[in-house]
Design a protein around this motif. Structure first.
Motif, short mmCIF file in Angstrom:
data_model
loop_
_atom_site.label_atom_id
_atom_site.label_comp_id
_atom_site.label_asym_id
_atom_site.label_seq_id
_atom_site.Cartn_x
_atom_site.Cartn_y
_atom_site.Cartn_z
N ALA A 146 0.81 -1.23 0.00
CA ALA A 146 0.00 0.00 0.00
C ALA A 146 0.84 1.28 0.00
O ALA A 146 0.43 2.31 0.52
N ASP A 147 2.00 1.23 -0.62
CA ASP A 147 2.91 2.36 -0.71
C ASP A 147 2.34 3.38 -1.69
O ASP A 147 2.51 3.26 -2.91
N VAL A 148 1.64 4.39 -1.17
CA VAL A 148 0.94 5.35 -2.03
C VAL A 148 1.89 6.14 -2.93
O VAL A 148 1.51 6.51 -4.05
N LEU A 149 3.10 6.41 -2.48
CA LEU A 149 4.05 7.13 -3.32
C LEU A 149 4.42 6.29 -4.54
O LEU A 149 4.35 6.76 -5.67
N CYS A 150 4.81 5.05 -4.31
CA CYS A 150 5.17 4.18 -5.44
C CYS A 150 3.98 3.95 -6.35
O CYS A 150 4.13 3.89 -7.58
N GLY A 177 -3.94 -1.10 -11.28
CA GLY A 177 -4.89 -2.19 -11.07
C GLY A 177 -5.04 -3.10 -12.27
O GLY A 177 -5.36 -4.29 -12.13
N VAL A 178 -4.81 -2.57 -13.46
CA VAL A 178 -4.86 -3.37 -14.68
C VAL A 178 -3.69 -4.34 -14.73
O VAL A 178 -3.83 -5.52 -15.07
N HIS A 179 -2.52 -3.85 -14.37
CA HIS A 179 -1.29 -4.65 -14.46
C HIS A 179 -1.06 -5.54 -13.24
O HIS A 179 -0.45 -6.61 -13.36
N PHE A 180 -1.52 -5.09 -12.08
CA PHE A 180 -1.30 -5.81 -10.83
C PHE A 180 -2.60 -5.86 -10.04
O PHE A 180 -2.75 -5.20 -9.01
N PRO A 181 -3.58 -6.64 -10.51
CA PRO A 181 -4.92 -6.61 -9.89
C PRO A 181 -4.91 -7.07 -8.43
O PRO A 181 -4.23 -8.04 -8.09
N PRO A 182 -5.67 -6.37 -7.58
CA PRO A 182 -5.74 -6.75 -6.17
C PRO A 182 -6.39 -8.12 -5.96
O PRO A 182 -6.27 -8.69 -4.89
N LYS A 222 -0.78 -13.32 -5.98
CA LYS A 222 0.68 -13.18 -6.08
C LYS A 222 1.15 -11.76 -5.73
O LYS A 222 2.33 -11.54 -5.48
N PHE A 223 0.22 -10.80 -5.69
CA PHE A 223 0.58 -9.44 -5.34
C PHE A 223 0.28 -9.10 -3.89
O PHE A 223 0.51 -7.97 -3.44
N LYS A 224 -0.20 -10.07 -3.12
CA LYS A 224 -0.51 -9.86 -1.70
C LYS A 224 0.76 -9.47 -0.95
O LYS A 224 1.77 -10.19 -0.97
N ASP A 225 0.73 -8.31 -0.32
CA ASP A 225 1.83 -7.79 0.50
C ASP A 225 3.14 -7.58 -0.26
O ASP A 225 4.19 -7.41 0.34
N ILE A 226 3.09 -7.57 -1.60
CA ILE A 226 4.31 -7.38 -2.40
C ILE A 226 4.84 -5.95 -2.22
O ILE A 226 4.06 -5.01 -1.99
N SER A 227 6.13 -5.79 -2.34
CA SER A 227 6.74 -4.47 -2.30
C SER A 227 6.34 -3.70 -3.55
O SER A 227 6.50 -4.18 -4.68
N SER A 228 5.84 -2.50 -3.36
CA SER A 228 5.45 -1.67 -4.50
C SER A 228 6.65 -1.23 -5.31
O SER A 228 6.51 -0.87 -6.49
N LEU A 229 7.84 -1.26 -4.72
CA LEU A 229 9.05 -0.99 -5.50
C LEU A 229 9.25 -2.06 -6.57
O LEU A 229 9.70 -1.77 -7.67
#
Length: 163
Positions: free
Chosen positions: A39-43, A60-65, A69-76
């Motif tokens: 949830a890194d709003v800046l990234c 959201g198109v590229h990394f849908p919630p 596989k995107f659960k808790d992933i680093s936004s970097l």
């Protein structure tokens, strides 16, 4: 070469029991941002600005919630993937201008670390990345400290298309 501009915006609610990650920096605070990833709003704002510059949709198109596989992933890491997308399209980041809106905690001391992380991922010098912090002056949900928001504008350089 042609220049393309994109903008991004993101906001997340602050909740207890999560880490506060902004610009890839773990900021000591009793609350963190609620979201599927870190949830890194800046990234997220920078990611959306880059995607918007090339008319590639949004985060959201590229990394849908809905994708586990995107659960808790680093936004970097998500931002790195978008930089790869740009490279595949013969494009590169020229500069980023961004603003974080948060009543608390005080974020100024963490800005150099955020810039450092973005320099590494975006592969541009620190003089091409601006991160500003401000408050909502006590107005609305952000002003009550219920969340944190960020906005970003990106300038991207892309080789001209052959028509």
């Amino acid at each position: 070469m042609c220049l393309r501009i994109g903008q991004g915006y993101d906001v997340h609610r602050l909740v207890e029991g999560r880490k506060l990650i902004l610009g890839g920096v773990d900021i000591p605070f009793g609350w963190g941002l609620l979201g599927h990833s870190d949830a890194d709003v800046l990234c997220h704002a920078v990611t959306d600005a880059l995607l918007g510059a090339l008319a590639l949709g949004d985060i959201g198109v590229h990394f849908p919630p809905s994708d586990p596989k995107f659960k808790d992933i680093s936004s970097l890491l998500l931002l790195e993937q978008v930089v790869d997308l740009l490279r595949e399209r013969s494009a590169k980041v020229v500069n980023i201008d961004s603003t974080i809106v948060a009543e608390r905690p005080a974020l100024g001391p963490y800005v150099p670390l955020m810039v450092h992380n973005l320099v590494r991922v975006l592969q541009i010098g620190p003089e091409w990345i601006s991160i500003k912090v401000t408050t909502a002056e006590g107005l609305g949900a952000l002003g009550r400290g219920e969340g944190i928001a960020a906005g970003a504008v990106a300038l991207v350089e892309q080789q001209e298309r052959q028509n």
